[in-house]
Write a protein that holds these residues in place. Structure first.
Motif, mmCIF file in Angstrom:
data_model
loop_
_atom_site.group_PDB
_atom_site.id
_atom_site.type_symbol
_atom_site.label_atom_id
_atom_site.label_comp_id
_atom_site.label_asym_id
_atom_site.label_seq_id
_atom_site.Cartn_x
_atom_site.Cartn_y
_atom_site.Cartn_z
ATOM 1 N N VAL A 93 -2.365 -24.842 21.116
ATOM 2 C CA VAL A 93 -2.349 -23.534 20.459
ATOM 3 C C VAL A 93 -1.577 -22.554 21.326
ATOM 4 N N ASP A 94 -0.957 -21.565 20.674
ATOM 5 C CA ASP A 94 -0.104 -20.614 21.384
ATOM 6 C C ASP A 94 -0.838 -19.367 21.851
ATOM 7 N N CYS A 95 -2.062 -19.156 21.373
ATOM 8 C CA CYS A 95 -2.801 -17.961 21.766
ATOM 9 C C CYS A 95 -4.226 -18.363 22.132
ATOM 10 N N ASN A 96 -5.036 -17.384 22.521
ATOM 11 C CA ASN A 96 -6.369 -17.673 23.050
ATOM 12 C C ASN A 96 -7.440 -17.638 21.955
ATOM 13 N N ARG A 97 -7.138 -18.313 20.839
ATOM 14 C CA ARG A 97 -8.118 -18.454 19.759
ATOM 15 C C ARG A 97 -7.787 -19.706 18.963
ATOM 16 N N TYR A 98 -8.847 -20.395 18.534
ATOM 17 C CA TYR A 98 -8.687 -21.551 17.656
ATOM 18 C C TYR A 98 -9.810 -21.539 16.633
ATOM 19 N N ASP A 99 -9.450 -21.686 15.364
ATOM 20 C CA ASP A 99 -10.433 -21.716 14.286
ATOM 21 C C ASP A 99 -10.643 -23.155 13.845
ATOM 22 N N GLN A 100 -11.836 -23.676 14.098
ATOM 23 C CA GLN A 100 -12.187 -25.027 13.671
ATOM 24 C C GLN A 100 -12.710 -24.949 12.243
ATOM 25 N N GLN A 101 -11.916 -25.456 11.300
ATOM 26 C CA GLN A 101 -12.272 -25.399 9.886
ATOM 27 C C GLN A 101 -12.677 -26.782 9.395
ATOM 28 N N TRP A 102 -12.945 -26.855 8.091
ATOM 29 C CA TRP A 102 -13.233 -28.113 7.413
ATOM 30 C C TRP A 102 -14.461 -28.799 8.013
ATOM 31 N N LEU A 103 -15.509 -28.010 8.206
ATOM 32 C CA LEU A 103 -16.754 -28.527 8.761
ATOM 33 C C LEU A 103 -17.854 -28.497 7.712
ATOM 34 N N HIS A 104 -18.866 -29.345 7.920
ATOM 35 C CA HIS A 104 -20.048 -29.363 7.062
ATOM 36 C C HIS A 104 -21.201 -28.661 7.773
ATOM 37 N N LYS A 105 -22.097 -28.121 6.986
ATOM 38 C CA LYS A 105 -23.240 -27.399 7.538
ATOM 39 C C LYS A 105 -24.053 -28.308 8.454
ATOM 40 N N GLY A 106 -24.399 -27.775 9.632
ATOM 41 C CA GLY A 106 -25.222 -28.505 10.583
ATOM 42 C C GLY A 106 -24.453 -29.327 11.593
ATOM 43 N N GLN A 107 -23.140 -29.475 11.421
ATOM 44 C CA GLN A 107 -22.362 -30.220 12.410
ATOM 45 C C GLN A 107 -22.213 -29.395 13.688
ATOM 46 N N TRP A 109 -9.678 -28.334 33.268
ATOM 47 C CA TRP A 109 -10.394 -28.050 32.029
ATOM 48 C C TRP A 109 -11.528 -27.058 32.285
ATOM 49 N N THR A 110 -11.852 -26.279 31.279
ATOM 50 C CA THR A 110 -13.026 -25.416 31.340
ATOM 51 C C THR A 110 -14.287 -26.260 31.175
ATOM 52 N N HIS A 111 -15.430 -25.597 31.257
ATOM 53 C CA HIS A 111 -16.682 -26.236 30.877
ATOM 54 C C HIS A 111 -16.661 -26.514 29.370
ATOM 55 N N ILE A 112 -17.617 -27.267 28.881
ATOM 56 C CA ILE A 112 -17.717 -27.572 27.455
ATOM 57 C C ILE A 112 -18.599 -26.527 26.778
ATOM 58 N N ALA A 113 -18.085 -25.928 25.717
ATOM 59 C CA ALA A 113 -18.859 -25.001 24.892
ATOM 60 C C ALA A 113 -19.154 -25.676 23.555
ATOM 61 N N SER A 114 -20.191 -25.207 22.854
ATOM 62 C CA SER A 114 -20.545 -25.824 21.580
ATOM 63 C C SER A 114 -21.130 -24.784 20.636
ATOM 64 N N ALA A 115 -21.118 -25.115 19.349
ATOM 65 C CA ALA A 115 -21.714 -24.264 18.322
ATOM 66 C C ALA A 115 -22.045 -25.132 17.119
ATOM 67 N N VAL A 116 -23.019 -24.681 16.327
ATOM 68 C CA VAL A 116 -23.440 -25.392 15.119
ATOM 69 C C VAL A 116 -22.811 -24.708 13.912
ATOM 70 N N ALA A 117 -22.136 -25.479 13.076
ATOM 71 C CA ALA A 117 -21.405 -24.919 11.942
ATOM 72 C C ALA A 117 -22.350 -24.559 10.800
ATOM 73 N N ASN A 118 -22.036 -23.449 10.147
ATOM 74 C CA ASN A 118 -22.741 -23.040 8.930
ATOM 75 C C ASN A 118 -21.717 -22.428 7.980
ATOM 76 N N PRO A 119 -20.734 -23.233 7.529
ATOM 77 C CA PRO A 119 -19.633 -22.668 6.738
ATOM 78 C C PRO A 119 -20.093 -22.186 5.373
ATOM 79 N N GLN A 120 -19.404 -21.161 4.883
ATOM 80 C CA GLN A 120 -19.687 -20.599 3.564
ATOM 81 C C GLN A 120 -18.525 -20.837 2.596
ATOM 82 N N THR A 121 -17.584 -21.680 2.973
ATOM 83 C CA THR A 121 -16.405 -21.918 2.141
ATOM 84 C C THR A 121 -16.752 -22.792 0.937
ATOM 85 N N ALA A 122 -15.854 -22.792 -0.044
ATOM 86 C CA ALA A 122 -16.076 -23.538 -1.284
ATOM 87 C C ALA A 122 -15.436 -24.918 -1.198
#
Length: 586
Positions: A315-329, A347-360
């Motif tokens: 990526v060229d900037c300091n943001r990345y959007d992880q899309q195409w996820l299912h709820k709870g992943q 490498w940095t440390h590992i970060a994590s998050a739980v997805a709760n997408p609202q997309t159709a």
């Protein structure tokens, strides 16, 4: 050519170039190195042009919906030239760093705007570095690029008749898959440029060749001077400046000697990104971190929790959007700073998050048909419930027959569309996704099309061969109008599968993820093959057929058949676990 010296107190110099000359945030740039050389040679110069800085990094922003197909293309964003230089550049240079170089610029473009800049800034000498983008992006071939360079010279002279030029040839870049033509066209252009410059040069407006390519350690598998196979690293900046200085000494009698490249090249500072964060969002998961000064982008790795292998992206900037996820992943991620192909931070440390997408979800009932110059597609809205209102759909196509092709996406509203301007005879893969106020959802594939072709004929001469008791190989001659094939299986008997459905007989296509078929467009030269594993209880309990398709225009099924028995010694072979793709010529 005759040696020529410009005799005046301060020489006005304009650098005319592309990203190689523009530079990126944190670069020294070869423009700085040639400025240092002028200083060392005690030659007073004033660099002129409309810009003063390097190219700054892209600003982080969320994914944008695709442009609607009936809207005109958006104008290109304003050229950003306010990027800073390496922290060690002399302060005097920052007040004398003007130029006329911009990332992506082609000779074809520069020729039409050079006269305005020459008229405004009245340079005495133009240092020209252009041409790679014309050849590299297939804007024009060697002959047309040479003509553009001649027009650039003519248009610049129209604004200042005694303008002097030092024109660089085009460097080789490292080898690119599918671009064996690039080093060939580069050599042709460079040879023609060297032969043409003596005829373009005049006593009043002399022109000299700069041997950029010869002095630059890049090309083939060598990228010593380039951080990405083309653009200069700190060593490459010195090499380009040296090439220009050689021409200025030998052809314009500037200075006493050419630039000397130091033994010790300053390293590029590269720190590990700080404050890596991953957070759920309606569109998926947003990953951010603090920007690093002078980074050439970032390498990001992500994976679902519990999986061993990382997926990597740049990526060229300091943001990345992880899309195409299912709820709870749960998504895990880490990032590092990139200073090019070989220079990386930790490498940095590992970060994590739980997805709760609202997309159709993606639209359903997609139907495609090939047209003479593209394809038509219709669909039905995804079934509710889903959050937000549907704003548009994204249609993506990919030309699988064009090496180096990019994904092309447009936005549409309604329930049907026609895509035109594609290449007849090429196979295009198609997908769609739904865009709501919460972003774009997970895409779904539609039937591929072979543009300009009609309904395919029924496959003939199908052959089946048992590889062992559970794996069967199917083969058939290529169908010329087919964009792809479905393999169908059927079985007579009282029970099939866990649902206990009675089949008498029943048939269905195996999922495309299970059956891969080699395909092609060379008449009479290709045999299609597909291997089906794990046909329990045995391959002889099933019948097999093949159907060709072009979009949703189908051929109908071939004849049904079952493979002949195996020889006894073959019955003990292990079951095939992997799907096999094979292409035979004959």
């Amino acid at each position: 050519m005759d040696r020529f010296a410009i005799r005046q107190d301060v020489i006005k110099v304009m650098v005319v170039g592309d990203s190689i000359s523009h530079g990126r945030e944190g670069d020294w740039t070869w423009r700085y190195r040639i400025w240092e050389w002028f200083e060392q040679q005690e030659i007073s110069v004033r660099f002129v042009g409309p810009y003063a800085g390097t190219s700054p990094p892209n600003k982080p922003q969320p994914p944008r919906p695709p442009r609607l197909i009936d809207q005109p293309p958006e104008p290109p964003p304003p050229l950003r030239t306010d990027g800073a230089y390496a922290e060690g550049v002399a302060r005097r240079f920052l007040a004398n760093s003007n130029h006329f170089a911009a990332g992506g610029r082609q000779t074809h473009q520069a020729k039409d705007i050079i006269s305005e800049q020459v008229a405004a800034h009245q340079p005495d000498l133009c240092l020209v570095q252009l041409g790679f983008n014309d050849l590299g992006w297939r804007v024009s071939g060697p002959v047309e690029t040479l003509a553009s360079m001649k027009h650039l010279v003519d248009h610049a002279r129209s604004a200042k008749t005694d303008l002097k030029f030092a024109i660089a040839d085009v460097p080789y870049r490292t080898d690119l898959p599918g671009r064996g033509d690039l080093p060939v066209s580069t050599k042709i252009y460079n040879d023609m440029l060297a032969q043409s410059i003596p005829y373009w040069s005049t006593a009043k407006s002399p022109i000299a060749l700069v041997q950029f390519c010869k002095n630059y350690s890049c090309g083939g598998s060598n990228s010593e001077a380039a951080y990405d196979g083309l653009h200069p690293n700190a060593l490459g900046e010195y090499q380009i400046a040296r090439a220009f200085s050689q021409t200025l000494v030998s052809d314009f009698n500037f200075g006493r000697s050419a630039l000397v490249i130091p033994d010790k090249i300053p390293p590029r500072p590269l720190s590990t990104p700080a404050n890596l964060r991953a957070a759920p969002a309606p569109s998926g998961i947003i990953i951010t971190w603090d920007s690093v000064y002078g980074a050439f982008g970032y390498d990001l790795q992500h994976r679902l929790a519990g999986e061993g292998d990382w997926e990597s992206t740049h990526v060229d900037c300091n943001r990345y959007d992880q899309q195409w996820l299912h709820k709870g992943q749960t998504v895990e991620c880490r990032v590092r700073t990139s200073g090019g192909d070989t220079l990386k931070s930790a490498w940095t440390h590992i970060a994590s998050a739980v997805a709760n997408p609202q997309t159709a979800p993606a639209p359903i009932n997609m139907v495609t048909h090939a047209t003479s110059t593209g394809f038509s597609i219709s669909w039905t809205n995804p079934p509710p419930p889903y959050a937000g209102d549907i704003d548009r759909y994204g249609i993506t196509n990919f030309d699988s027959d064009q090496p180096g092709a990019f994904l092309c996406k447009v936005g549409v509203r309604g329930n049907q569309a026609e895509i035109t301007g594609l290449t007849p005879g090429h196979r295009y893969y198609i997908s769609m996704e739904t865009w709501t106020t919460f972003g774009g959802g997970i895409p779904a594939a539609a039937r591929a099309v072979l543009v300009g072709r009609g309904s395919p004929a029924v496959p003939t001469s199908l052959r089946a061969r048992a590889l062992d008791a559970l794996a069967v190989e199917l083969a058939w001659p290529e169908v010329l109008d087919a964009a792809g094939y479905d393999v169908w299986v059927r079985r007579e008997g009282p029970i099939h599968g866990r649902l206990g459905v009675r089949l008498s007989p029943t048939l269905w296509p195996l999922p495309e993820s299970m059956v891969h078929v080699s395909d092609g467009t060379i008449p009479g030269c290709k045999t299609m093959k597909a291997i089906l594993p794990n046909m329990e209880p045995s391959v002889w309990d099933w019948e097999y057929a093949v159907e060709a398709y072009n979009g949703d225009d189908r051929s109908g099924l071939s004849e049904w058949l079952t493979p002949p028995p195996l020889a006894p010694e073959k019955m003990s072979l292990a079951t095939t676990d992997l799907i096999h793709i094979e292409l035979k010529h004959g």
